[in-house]
Design an enzyme around this catalytic site. Structure first.
Site, PDB file in Angstrom:
ATOM      1  N   GLY A  21       0.791  -1.037   0.117  1.00 13.76           N
ATOM      2  CA  GLY A  21      -0.013   0.145   0.138  1.00 13.76           C
ATOM      3  C   GLY A  21       0.784   1.270   0.034  1.00 13.76           C
ATOM      4  O   GLY A  21       2.128   1.207   0.458  1.00 13.76           O
ATOM      5  N   GLN A  64       2.739  10.157   1.554  1.00 11.85           N
ATOM      6  CA  GLN A  64       4.133   9.517   1.268  1.00 11.85           C
ATOM      7  C   GLN A  64       4.906  10.051  -0.023  1.00 11.85           C
ATOM      8  O   GLN A  64       6.230   9.640   0.003  1.00 11.85           O
ATOM      9  CB  GLN A  64       4.065   7.981   1.499  1.00 11.85           C
ATOM     10  CG  GLN A  64       3.529   7.397   2.660  1.00 11.85           C
ATOM     11  CD  GLN A  64       3.522   5.962   2.528  1.00 11.85           C
ATOM     12  OE1 GLN A  64       2.417   5.351   2.080  1.00 11.85           O
ATOM     13  NE2 GLN A  64       4.442   5.313   2.942  1.00 11.85           N
ATOM     14  N   CYS A  94       6.233  -0.474   6.726  1.00 16.08           N
ATOM     15  CA  CYS A  94       5.775   0.637   5.863  1.00 16.08           C
ATOM     16  C   CYS A  94       6.940   0.983   4.766  1.00 16.08           C
ATOM     17  O   CYS A  94       7.996   0.780   5.312  1.00 16.08           O
ATOM     18  CB  CYS A  94       5.683   1.713   6.820  1.00 16.08           C
ATOM     19  SG  CYS A  94       5.022   3.316   5.946  1.00 16.08           S
ATOM     20  N   LEU A  95       6.622   1.487   3.507  1.00 15.85           N
ATOM     21  CA  LEU A  95       7.552   1.851   2.583  1.00 15.85           C
ATOM     22  C   LEU A  95       8.294   3.144   3.040  1.00 15.85           C
ATOM     23  O   LEU A  95       9.419   3.564   2.510  1.00 15.85           O
ATOM     24  CB  LEU A  95       6.963   2.150   1.115  1.00 15.85           C
ATOM     25  CG  LEU A  95       6.298   0.955   0.486  1.00 15.85           C
ATOM     26  CD1 LEU A  95       5.630   1.467  -0.692  1.00 15.85           C
ATOM     27  CD2 LEU A  95       7.493  -0.260   0.347  1.00 15.85           C
ATOM     28  N   HIS A 112      -3.760   0.844   7.761  1.00 12.66           N
ATOM     29  CA  HIS A 112      -2.486   1.163   7.823  1.00 12.66           C
ATOM     30  C   HIS A 112      -2.522   2.484   6.825  1.00 12.66           C
ATOM     31  O   HIS A 112      -1.982   3.675   7.094  1.00 12.66           O
ATOM     32  CB  HIS A 112      -1.280   0.229   7.150  1.00 12.66           C
ATOM     33  CG  HIS A 112      -0.063   0.822   6.994  1.00 12.66           C
ATOM     34  ND1 HIS A 112       1.082   0.187   7.724  1.00 12.66           N
ATOM     35  CD2 HIS A 112       0.685   1.705   6.192  1.00 12.66           C
ATOM     36  CE1 HIS A 112       2.216   0.940   7.434  1.00 12.66           C
ATOM     37  NE2 HIS A 112       1.763   1.816   6.618  1.00 12.66           N
ATOM     38  N   GLU A 113      -3.038   2.320   5.831  1.00 14.46           N
ATOM     39  CA  GLU A 113      -2.839   3.595   4.647  1.00 14.46           C
ATOM     40  C   GLU A 113      -3.809   4.668   5.329  1.00 14.46           C
ATOM     41  O   GLU A 113      -3.801   5.839   5.144  1.00 14.46           O
ATOM     42  CB  GLU A 113      -3.371   2.946   3.405  1.00 14.46           C
ATOM     43  CG  GLU A 113      -2.394   1.734   2.864  1.00 14.46           C
ATOM     44  CD  GLU A 113      -1.031   2.455   3.039  1.00 14.46           C
ATOM     45  OE1 GLU A 113      -0.679   3.562   2.947  1.00 14.46           O
ATOM     46  OE2 GLU A 113      -0.157   1.474   3.209  1.00 14.46           O
ATOM     47  N   HIS A 166      -2.327   6.635   7.605  1.00  9.53           N
ATOM     48  CA  HIS A 166      -1.286   7.542   6.932  1.00  9.53           C
ATOM     49  C   HIS A 166      -2.133   9.029   6.633  1.00  9.53           C
ATOM     50  O   HIS A 166      -1.494  10.141   6.784  1.00  9.53           O
ATOM     51  CB  HIS A 166      -0.986   7.188   5.560  1.00  9.53           C
ATOM     52  CG  HIS A 166       0.412   6.246   5.663  1.00  9.53           C
ATOM     53  ND1 HIS A 166       1.626   6.738   6.091  1.00  9.53           N
ATOM     54  CD2 HIS A 166       0.804   5.027   5.530  1.00  9.53           C
ATOM     55  CE1 HIS A 166       2.626   6.035   6.203  1.00  9.53           C
ATOM     56  NE2 HIS A 166       2.125   4.759   5.941  1.00  9.53           N
TER      57      HIS A 166
HETATM   58 NI    NI Z   1       2.930   3.256   5.369  1.00  9.71          NI
END
Ligand code: NI
Length: 157
Positions: A46, A51, A88-89, A130-131, A134
């Site tokens: 995701g 981000q 997480c990226l 999670h997203e 963000h």
């Molecule tokens: Ni993330």
């Protein structure tokens, strides 16, 4: 399409709250396409627009069944509990144990502005949580009960 730079943990930009999308235009379509390419290239599940430096409520998710685009997502339901190994990226190579709802129902808009509902369990439920976090400036580490060690990560490979 283009790969965009992913902002890393520690940058206070990631703690900002994103605004709703009100224009469903070509600029949004380009953002979504770039986000999907960036997520794929980074081998992620995701990615949220924040981000890649865009403070709008836009998310892409792919748990292996093809990409999903969520614009202005909101939870309609959250139920159950699951223990997750989450990363997480924006925090490359770092994973921790979290607890998330086992089942979620989300209402969102597509790139044309049409409303739809999405139900998810297990990894898809985790990814939605999670997203959407963000979009509210919340990173997964605020949910982590324990970070995994290098040895534990090696065993999972
Ligand atoms: Ni993330």
């Amino acid at each position: 399409m283009a790969i965009r730079n992913i902002i890393k943990e520690g940058d206070p930009f990631l703690n900002k709250v994103c605004r709703e999308v009100d224009k469903f235009d070509d600029k949004l379509a380009v953002l979504l396409d770039d986000m999907k390419e960036t997520m794929k290239e980074a081998d992620g599940v995701g990615l949220a627009a924040i981000q890649v430096g865009v403070l709008r409520r836009v998310v892409v998710i792919d748990v292996g069944d093809g990409p999903i685009e969520l614009i202005n997502p909101v939870f309609l339901e959250q139920s159950g509990d699951q223990e997750c190994v989450e990363g997480c990226l924006s925090s490359p190579g770092q994973y921790g144990i979290t607890h998330r709802p086992m089942h979620v129902k989300v209402r969102a808009q597509n790139r044309k502005g049409e409303f739809f509902e999405l139900e998810g369990e297990e990894l898809l439920a985790t990814a939605c949580c999670h997203e959407i976090d963000h979009l509210n400036g919340i990173l997964f580490k605020s949910h982590v009960v324990r970070m995994l060690s290098k040895e534990e990560l090696e065993k999972m490979k």
